[in-house]
Write an enzyme that holds these catalytic residues in place. Structure first.
Site, short mmCIF file in Angstrom:
data_model
loop_
_atom_site.label_atom_id
_atom_site.label_comp_id
_atom_site.label_asym_id
_atom_site.label_seq_id
_atom_site.Cartn_x
_atom_site.Cartn_y
_atom_site.Cartn_z
N GLY A 129 0.83 -1.22 0.00
CA GLY A 129 0.00 0.00 0.00
C GLY A 129 0.85 1.25 0.00
N LYS A 200 2.39 -10.21 -4.26
CA LYS A 200 3.27 -9.14 -3.78
C LYS A 200 4.73 -9.63 -3.65
CE LYS A 200 -0.54 -6.74 -1.49
NZ LYS A 200 -1.33 -6.69 -0.25
N1 HSE Z 1 -6.41 -7.16 0.84
C1 HSE Z 1 -5.15 -6.50 0.92
C2 HSE Z 1 -4.64 -6.57 2.37
C3 HSE Z 1 -5.28 -5.07 0.45
O1 HSE Z 1 -5.38 -7.02 3.24
O2 HSE Z 1 -3.50 -6.23 2.63
C4 HSE Z 1 -4.04 -4.46 -0.09
O3 HSE Z 1 -3.49 -5.15 -1.17
#
Ligand code: HSE
Length: 401
Positions: A129, A200
């Site tokens: 994020g 990720k």
């Molecule tokens: N669903 C993801 C999380 C949101 O919980 O980190 C960000 O990629």
């Protein structure tokens, strides 16, 4: 004036719209130009919302407008995002995105296309994020050889595990509350089964190696099978349980995985709790460097997306080089990846026998009818399974130190 079109007015898109409007002075200071949202693309109407003035429903309006310098793709999913992004790039528009599915699958191809068209493709928000880990890898940490990455890359699962640990609740109980509070999706599979963290760590590993790492090749295990009892042992032994995305280079091979780990006392990520994300990189010059912050949510994610827009404006909308070739690397076979383990068995009175098989193990005060210990030596999953074949195994969890 640097004109932006936002594709998607959901959680992240509305955050990007707000940040560009509310923080205009900050953005101008760094970008050296006014940043303006010329269009927002969405299928829906937003009656009464100021976004109505710039809302369009047809991508071609954006692609055919030569005044649009940069497209912000925050729709998520592979299609139509992939097609829209590629079309924007071939029309001479830079693109930034928060879309980890798209970046993990087509990042290398889209970067090559952006280079060919002398525009940029940036994706800071796709991992962690708001945490600026991607720009750090590409621009700040370029002198180090990195031999490992460990990341808490998913806020939903970290929230669930933290809550289970602090309140002694079951996975299902916490998931329900998390869904009610909006910390977990109605369909939580991508988060709780580790698929989100897998994309990720695939992106981070691709950036560290400069080559394509296919997320399908990454061994991925989630947290839905973690029980209250496992958490009891984690608390009892002082080894917090976290879902890690991991990359390790060992003897010329690159290993990557997503799995629950119990973290040792010295582990930099052991105190990262709740919805927070953190990424620790280990380099040959710098040693450990850690990034910590909010990995999800409208404004934290928008912060990273808009920082990409500023970077592109600052660089005159030219290509910002990122090394990530389409050439694929073969990851090391997990059968030869060894770790220490936490082991939980449905057996009692076998401590001496277990010591003979495993050497100097550390037993943990067990629940009734069980034996639990942490191994002193490292094993591959297969070696461990063989040594435990005579017992009823309740849980095995890797230890990260
Ligand atoms: N669903 C993801 C999380 C949101 O919980 O980190 C960000 O990629």
């Amino acid at each position: 004036m640097f004109n932006v079109a936002i594709l998607g007015f959901g959680t992240v898109g509305s955050g990007v719209y707000k940040v560009i409007n509310d923080n205009a002075n900050v953005l101008k200071k760094f970008a050296g130009d006014d940043i303006n949202v010329k269009y927002v693309l969405d299928l829906r109407e937003f009656p009464g919302n100021p976004v109505e003035k710039v809302l369009v429903h047809d991508i071609d309006i954006i692609l055919n407008d030569d005044e649009v310098n940069c497209v912000v793709e925050v729709m998520g999913g592979i299609e139509p995002a992939n097609t829209f992004v590629r079309r924007a790039i071939t029309r001479g528009k830079s693109v930034c995105t928060s879309n980890k599915e798209l970046v993990a699958k087509y990042g290398a191809e889209i970067l090559a296309l952006a280079k060919e068209n002398n525009v940029s493709f940036l994706f800071e928000a796709s991992v962690g994020g708001g945490i600026p880990v991607i720009r750090a890898i590409n621009e700040s940490l370029t002198a180090d050889n990195f031999d490992s990455i460990a990341g808490i890359l998913n806020g939903t699962t970290n929230y669930i595990l933290t809550k289970m640990s602090k309140e002694g609740l079951s996975f299902d109980e916490v998931l329900k509350t998390a869904q009610e509070k909006g910390y977990a999706e109605r369909n939580p599979e991508a988060d709780v089964e580790g698929y989100d963290a897998c994309r990720k760590i695939a992106i981070l590993t691709s950036l560290i190696t400069g080559k394509q790492v296919d997320f399908e090749d990454i061994s991925t295990e989630g947290i839905s099978h973690i029980t209250k009892e496992d958490i009891y042992y984690s608390n009892k032994s002082g080894l917090p349980l976290k879902l890690l995305g991991l990359m390790k280079k060992k003897e010329g091979k690159v290993y990557a995985m997503v799995a629950p780990f119990m973290l040792g006392d010295e582990h930099t990520l052991k105190d990262v709790d709740g919805v927070y994300n953190a990424v620790n990189l280990h380099g040959d010059l710098l040693g450990n460097v850690m990034f910590y912050g909010k990995g999800a949510g409208s404004l934290p994610t928008a912060s990273a997306v808009v920082s990409d827009v500023v970077e592109i404006a600052k660089n005159g909308n030219k290509n910002i080089a990122i090394t990530w070739d389409t050439e694929k690397i073969s990851l090391g076979d997990m059968a030869s990846f060894n770790s220490k383990y936490f082991v939980r068995l449905k057996v009692t009175g076998k401590d001496d026998e277990l010591k003979k098989a495993f050497g100097d193990v550390q037993f943990i005060e067990p629940l009734e009818g069980e034996t639990a210990f942490v191994t002193a030596n490292e094993y591959s999953h297969e070696m461990l399974a063989e040594l435990l074949s005579a017992y009823t195994v309740l849980t095995t969890i890797r230890i990260a130190e």
